[in-house]
Design an enzyme around this catalytic site. Structure first.
Site, short mmCIF file in Angstrom:
data_model
loop_
_atom_site.label_atom_id
_atom_site.label_comp_id
_atom_site.label_asym_id
_atom_site.label_seq_id
_atom_site.Cartn_x
_atom_site.Cartn_y
_atom_site.Cartn_z
N LYS A 277 0.97 -1.23 0.10
CA LYS A 277 -0.08 0.15 -0.03
C LYS A 277 1.03 1.24 0.33
CE LYS A 277 -3.92 -2.05 0.23
NZ LYS A 277 -3.27 -3.38 -0.10
N ASP A 278 0.32 2.39 -0.27
CA ASP A 278 0.87 3.66 -0.54
C ASP A 278 1.27 4.16 0.77
OD1 ASP A 278 1.75 5.79 -1.92
OD2 ASP A 278 -0.32 6.87 -1.61
N LYS A 279 2.48 5.17 0.85
CA LYS A 279 2.89 5.72 1.81
C LYS A 279 1.87 6.87 2.31
CE LYS A 279 6.36 8.70 4.08
NZ LYS A 279 7.77 9.03 3.71
#
Length: 645
Positions: A277-279
């Protein structure tokens, strides 16, 4: 990246974070809490290097460890300055740089700012059974086999430090003795439990000296004990894996797992998950870990910021990349400019027609040195270029130590000198330099192989994606959304070419385009020729995509040109304070915080939209279709000069 989950029926590709060096969001722990049993490379897999990469044995990989000081430096590094982040992103890529130029619909769109705050982007995994993943229960399953709570507090900080030194083979005596001052059998049992639980690889025994009782800790099984959980201490009737929901803020999945592994003193590779998942987001996803109790995991909630772990259960299986059904996104676009009619038209268009299934600009890195260029050099067998592209100075701001590392490399070509400029060694640059130091600057193939396999494959997958984006843009520019003879559709897992008689039976939502490889066919229209021309210009033979190193041979895959999101909904909200969060998160609900309060006629307008997407899909590409504007971080940073946390 906001969604780098692996696998759908057309495409299964590994993606891992390139640089897992930032550890903000961690409460300042004591020194004894920071040391870990080992520092391991992210995403490594045993026995995965083939061809000339076989020189890297598992034993050598295991022996190639960083110093503990590196872990402490990472954990104590100052939090990322938001102004520095904005400055870095100003030098990133635009969508046009990576072949993203076309839209599905023709409505005018409107303007809005994406990810002004990381809480404006919330992601919930959707499991393979279609259930959305939520963090809503922090309780620990009752298990009579669990150790008592005293286990986590019975050892002093000094005891922990000595035990950590012993665990890391830095204790010359080969054992640590802890006096039992309040000598009872129960107290000794708790200390035995604590040592074995918190310091895998150590055994204990009770000894009496001068009338005093001591618990002596020592190594029983050598260094290999550090790599494996304690099998004999795990109840046989309990599933070997503890599954839990990980809620995280402003940190990508690999960074999060590295932090968890540090505090648990285990290797990162005992964790498994279905997608990264994205930061810059709030994300909720399922994680599995091998033979770590829910009780022990739960204690991390007391010492980590921006993380929450819950919904624990014991299962017999790990999680695997590609098992996801998809992800559900809640996205806030702030400072919206445009009429309500424009907004409604845009969103109805997304709901009905969908968007081009582009790979977002996040796929290619955050500077002008695109990852697809390195991928092309690998496929061309130009290993000096690979080394140069990864290590040379590049335009755009980076962390100062990385800038100094690149400058040192450009000046001296000395991997050891360049490596000294890095306080951490796990980033791709650090790993490559370590490989060059070990195997020599002329043995680049083997040196490059020290980088975890998924990270290496990221480069060539990035090249495939770059080709796909560019050719799909050409196809849409040439033919629009109509199906034409020569297009490809899938029948089962097999791609077939459409004839003039077939086209009326299909829509653009059925059309697929290949990622280049040796096991795909190409459109027979002029688009097929465009594939060939692009690869020829890059010095590659479309008829021979096999590499002499098997890992870098491209089989190819098929990906739909246009895809529709599901569960689409939206609302326009007004507010006065630009710093307030506009989404009520799982953590807010658990902690009883009130829902955001909106006003009728506020100073600011924001669009809250929700939708679900399949794996391997960039939500930014759906948002791009709605806004009709470049959603790359570079462009968004220009719109939003002050990034708010």
């Amino acid at each position: 990246m906001e969604n780098m989950d692996i696998g759908n029926h057309n495409l299964k590709r590994p993606h891992l974070a390139e640089d897992t060096s930032e550890y903000e969001g961690v409460k300042k722990p004591k020194l004894s809490e920071l040391l870990s049993a080992e520092t391991t490379k992210n995403g490594g897999e045993a026995g995965q290097n083939r061809g000339s990469l076989n020189a890297l044995s598992d034993e050598k990989r295991d022996s190639d460890k960083e110093e503990d000081d590196e872990d402490i430096a990472i954990l104590e590094e100052e939090e990322e300055n938001e102004d520095d982040f904005a400055d870095m992103m100003k030098h990133g890529l635009t969508e046009a740089d990576v072949g993203i130029t076309q839209f599905v619909s023709s409505h005018p769109g409107f303007s809005g700012i994406l990810k002004e705050r990381y809480s404006d982007f919330v992601v919930h995994e959707i499991s393979k059974n279609g259930k959305m993943c939520h963090l809503d229960d922090l309780s620990v399953p009752v298990d009579k086999e669990d150790p008592p709570e005293d286990v986590f507090t019975v050892l002093s900080d000094e005891d922990k430090q000595h035990l950590e030194e012993l665990q890391l083979f830095k204790n010359k005596e080969g054992s640590v003795s802890i006096e039992v001052k309040e000598d009872t059998k129960e107290k000794r049992t708790v200390i035995h439990h604590a040592i074995k639980l918190l310091f895998p690889g150590l055994e204990t025994k009770t000894e009496e000296k001068d009338g005093r009782k001591y618990i002596v800790a020592y190594h029983a099984a050598g260094k290999k004990a550090l790599a494996n959980p304690r099998k004999h201490s795990w109840p046989k009737n309990r599933g070997s894996y503890c599954h839990f929901v990980l809620y995280k803020e402003n940190k990508d999945t690999m960074d999060a797992i590295n932090v968890l592994s540090k505090f648990l003193r285990v290797k990162p590779n005992i964790f498994s998950y279905m997608g990264t998942k994205d930061k810059r987001a709030i994300t909720v996803q399922q994680i599995a870990v091998l033979k770590i109790t829910a009780q022990r995991l739960s204690h991390l909630n007391k010492c980590l910021m921006n993380f929450k772990l819950g919904n624990f259960s014991y299962e017999k299986h790990p999680l695997k990349l590609g098992e996801l059904h998809g992800n559900h996104f809640t996205v806030v676009l702030r400072t919206v400019q445009g009429t309500w009619n424009d907004t409604e038209t845009s969103l109805h268009g997304l709901q009905g027609q969908g968007f081009i299934w582009f790979y977002g600009s996040e796929e290619y890195g955050t500077t002008h040195m695109q990852t697809n260029q390195s991928g092309r050099a690998i496929l061309q067998n130009k290993w000096n270029d690979v080394m140069d592209l990864i290590l040379k100075p590049r335009p755009g701001a980076e962390k100062s130590c990385l800038v100094q590392c690149r400058e040192e490399w450009a000046k001296t070509k000395d991997p050891d000198a360049a490596l000294k400029k890095l306080p951490w060694k796990r980033c791709v640059e650090g790993q490559l330099l370590r490989g060059l130091s070990k195997y020599g600057v002329k043995n680049i193939v083997t040196a490059f192989g020290i980088i975890p396999r998924n990270n290496r494959l990221m480069y060539i997958h990035s090249y495939q994606s770059y080709v796909w984006n560019n050719i799909v843009s050409k196809r849409v520019a040439e033919y629009g959304l109509k199906v034409v003879p020569g297009d490809l559709v899938l029948k089962g897992a097999t791609a077939v070419v459409l004839t003039e008689e077939d086209v009326d039976s299909y829509t653009v939502h059925d059309v697929v385009m290949p990622l280049p490889g040796y096991d795909v066919i190409y459109p027979t229209s002029k688009i097929g020729e465009a594939y060939k021309n692009m690869l020829t210009e890059d010095g590659l033979d479309i008829c021979n995509m096999r590499h002499k190193i098997k890992d870098y041979s491209l089989a190819g895959a098929y990906r739909k040109v246009v895809i529709r999101p599901s569960d689409v909904s939206w609302e326009m909200v007004s507010y006065d304070d630009p710093k307030i969060p506009l989404v009520h998160t799982d953590a807010d609900k658990l902690e009883g915080r009130p829902e955001p309060v909106f006003v009728k006629e506020g100073k600011y307008r924001a669009l809250k939209m929700e939708f679900s997407l399949p794996p391997s899909t960039y939500a930014t590409m759906a948002i791009r279709e709605v806004l009709k504007m470049d959603t790359s971080i570079k462009n968004q940073t220009q719109l939003n000069t002050v990034w708010l946390r």
